[in-house]
Design an enzyme around this catalytic site. Sequence first.
Site: not given
Ligand code: MG
Length: 501
Positions: A271-272, A275, A301
């Site tokens: 997830h990160e 980003h 996101e």
């Molecule tokens: Mg996030």
Amino acid sequence: MSGDEVFVTPIIKEILEKYRVIWAIGHASALMGWDLEVYMPPAGVKERSAASAELGVLSQKLLLDPEFVSLVEKASEAELANDYERGLVRVLKREIDKMRKIPPEVLREFIKTTGEAQVVWREAKQKSDFSLFKPYLEKIVDLERKIAEYLGYEEHPYDALLDIYEEGVRVRDLDPLFDKLESELRKVIEKVLSEGRYPQWHPLEDLAYRKDDLKELNLATLRLLGYPLGERARLDESAHPFTQSIGINDVRITTRYEGKDFKRSYLAVIHEFGHALYELQIDERLAMTPLASGVSLGIHESQSRFWENIIGRSKAFVTTVYPLIEKYLPFVSGYGPEEVFLYFNVVRPSLIRVEADEVTYNMHIVLRYRLEKSLIEGSMEVSDLPSAWNDLMEKLLGIRPKNDAEGVLQDIHWSMGSIGYFPTYTLGTIAAAQIAEAIEKELGSLDEVIRAKEFGRIRTWLREKIHRWGATYPPKDLLRKAIGSEYSAEPFIKYIRSKYL
Ligand code: MG
């Protein structure tokens, strides 16, 4: 990506020269924020909050310096050379406008209050005692309502706060979106739970790992995905996983190691990474300018959800990384890729948002959106929040928190004064599905790209269509340019139905 200069008009160059100091303060503040989460001993928080507040005020002063403001105003009426220059003026005008409308003493109080509130929230959560946090949250809601009035809005005070995180998005857009998601997801959740093709619990959730082993797996997976570790990027630990961009060539992500249930740490890393990749793939010519960041939280996101959910939780990805998982976490070897896939895709109504699966996750945002809107419009008091939270949770997911820690105290956001932020998680989730659809139109089946480990092709698509622009285009325009439409829930609902039903 470097080469020709993109900022050529003399007045823009003048603006950028003056902007350097503001940028440097932002750079230092970013590092201070990262340090607060990763390294700083807890007792440092008072001084750190005070220092951050002073830097915030200094930055505001420089931004509102009459000479700087008049340059930006002049530039907004001048003939500019390209979209980058126009984007730069748009971003600065938005920033100036926001700062101009909020009096410095209110901003100072906001930064100080939220700095302290974060520490109190941690203690309150640990003790599961909302009453400790309540006076701080009351002050924060009060400040946010004031800020909404200062910023101004046309229809709903919450619009003013939403716009901080997602330029152009309004209650008018979100009410129908969340109503639709609630009714569609309710049907899907019922069916998934009754059909039982996806488990509600998996034995791998209980298995312990050695932290160093999982760390190695995380690093190996990041290398596979193309994260420039040790060069332009880091992986560290913090209580709550996050990404901090300090510059285009210094982007840092964190995860946490809880000792069991390795997917929690593993999927957080993916997830990160999403980003971080956004920040790392911004056109280098935009470095040290107001355009050198993701354009909005929703778009940001969409990048993390795309990598975590659409890639990371797919059968193709699990099959592809299975040999790595087995290598670093030998206890997984008895299970096989199919079981790990099911483990990654357990569907279980849960009390905790960050533990929620793809199917139930957005119900948590429906809940927060409705509560925040009520607090800001003044139809609900902070003291009613814990019971309102529990009632709504029961209505949406059929489960009820037993205490504040697993209810109203679970998220850090309100302690940071980030009201209006939660909806961007849902915007990101639905945009991720829209983006996946658009990628498949050009690159063919994502599953095949994943099985061939051609993650570079995905990175390139994202860089060209989305990342390289930084904040040049407002989110709705960027989406239209990249995928030909604005935020829409249809592709997400289609994706969830086809994966889970
Ligand atoms: Mg996030």
